[in-house]
Write an enzyme that holds these catalytic residues in place. Sequence first.
Site, PDB file in Angstrom:
ATOM      1  CG  ASP A   1       9.279  -5.090 -11.857  1.00  0.00           C
ATOM      2  OD1 ASP A   1      10.013  -5.841 -12.531  1.00  0.00           O
ATOM      3  OD2 ASP A   1       9.031  -3.911 -12.178  1.00  0.00           O
TER       4      ASP A   1
ATOM      5  CG  HIS B   1      12.270  -0.985 -11.471  1.00  0.00           C
ATOM      6  ND1 HIS B   1      12.603  -0.054 -10.509  1.00  0.00           N
ATOM      7  CD2 HIS B   1      11.071  -0.582 -11.971  1.00  0.00           C
ATOM      8  CE1 HIS B   1      11.658   0.868 -10.438  1.00  0.00           C
ATOM      9  NE2 HIS B   1      10.715   0.562 -11.316  1.00  0.00           N
TER      10      HIS B   1
ATOM     11  CB  VAL C   1       4.285  -3.666 -10.080  1.00  0.00           C
ATOM     12  CG1 VAL C   1       4.522  -5.096 -10.519  1.00  0.00           C
ATOM     13  CG2 VAL C   1       2.813  -3.425  -9.755  1.00  0.00           C
ATOM     14  CB  ALA C   2       4.428   0.128  -5.642  1.00  0.00           C
ATOM     15  NE  ARG C   3       9.495   4.231  -8.272  1.00  0.00           N
ATOM     16  CZ  ARG C   3       8.868   4.002  -9.396  1.00  0.00           C
ATOM     17  NH1 ARG C   3       8.238   2.844  -9.583  1.00  0.00           N
ATOM     18  NH2 ARG C   3       8.846   4.923 -10.354  1.00  0.00           N
TER      19      ARG C   3
ATOM     20  CD  GLU D   1      14.719  -1.053  -8.114  1.00  0.00           C
ATOM     21  OE1 GLU D   1      14.607  -0.387  -9.168  1.00  0.00           O
ATOM     22  OE2 GLU D   1      13.746  -1.401  -7.411  1.00  0.00           O
TER      23      GLU D   1
END
Length: 303
Positions: free
Chosen positions: A242, A266, A216-218, A247
């Site tokens: 996520d 995301h 859930v970071a990057r 992306e």
Amino acid sequence: MPVAEYAEELRERLPGVEVRRAETPAEERELVADAEIVTGMSIDEELLERADDLRLFACAYAGTGHLPLDALESQGVAVTNASGVHGPNIGEHVVGAVLSFVRGFHEAWRRQQRREWRHFRARELQGSTVTVVGLGAIGHAVVERLDGFGVETLGVRYSPKKGGPTDEVFGFDEFHDALARTDFLVLACPLTDETCGLVGAEEFDTLPPDALLVNVARGKVVETDALVSALRGNQIDGAALDVTDPEPLPEDHPLWNFENVTITPHNAGHTPEYYARLADVVAGNVERVVATGEYDDLDNRVV
């Protein structure tokens, strides 16, 4: 979520303060000219040049890497962010992802689609070890929500001497020591030079083969090619992503095809309470400025 809702939340909290919302770019340029405090998702250098009276920009995002921070600092503008606003919802997202894999809900869903009544094996979260990389507001929220599940928690952060809410805290130079003990690896750190590509081939080699990755970071915190290779080679049990790199994830990307990968677009940070929580932070700072006339002692200040 219309930004008008954010303006209304601020008005409710600041009845004695004029809150004006720009509805067009032209109105934004007009209003920023004499505003001491501006809040929003972004401000560019062109707009900043018009903001002669600006003393505080309250960013509506937790991340501020997209802002012209050097220009803001040189102009004497304080900057705050939305750190902590995402804690409850992303904490719930992480725990939900972990429990889904532990109990095999992703497999249950596939069998339900086939109307197939056939047992499958599940695991228990109790007694496992969860490693959380990044012990900011989101990392804290994750650890708080794991309390009661009977797990051991390991934290990884830049300054391990600061401690944290986990049972043990490691520095990045000890990352592999934590990985070797990890059943669930949760990435909740900001993207920096140090964390870019933090989890690659060597890290997947170190993780136990039944480990689950939750990011859930990057996306760039994980080397995508190494992740695909680890999944193909059964080096890890699965991944809940996520965020991805690239992306949005292209339609033909191999990550879509793994049955042990859950992808959300995301949106772990989405919550209907976002503007209310953000308004609490910003309104608190505005009240402090009104009372003292100072911009030094602000919550969530980054510049």
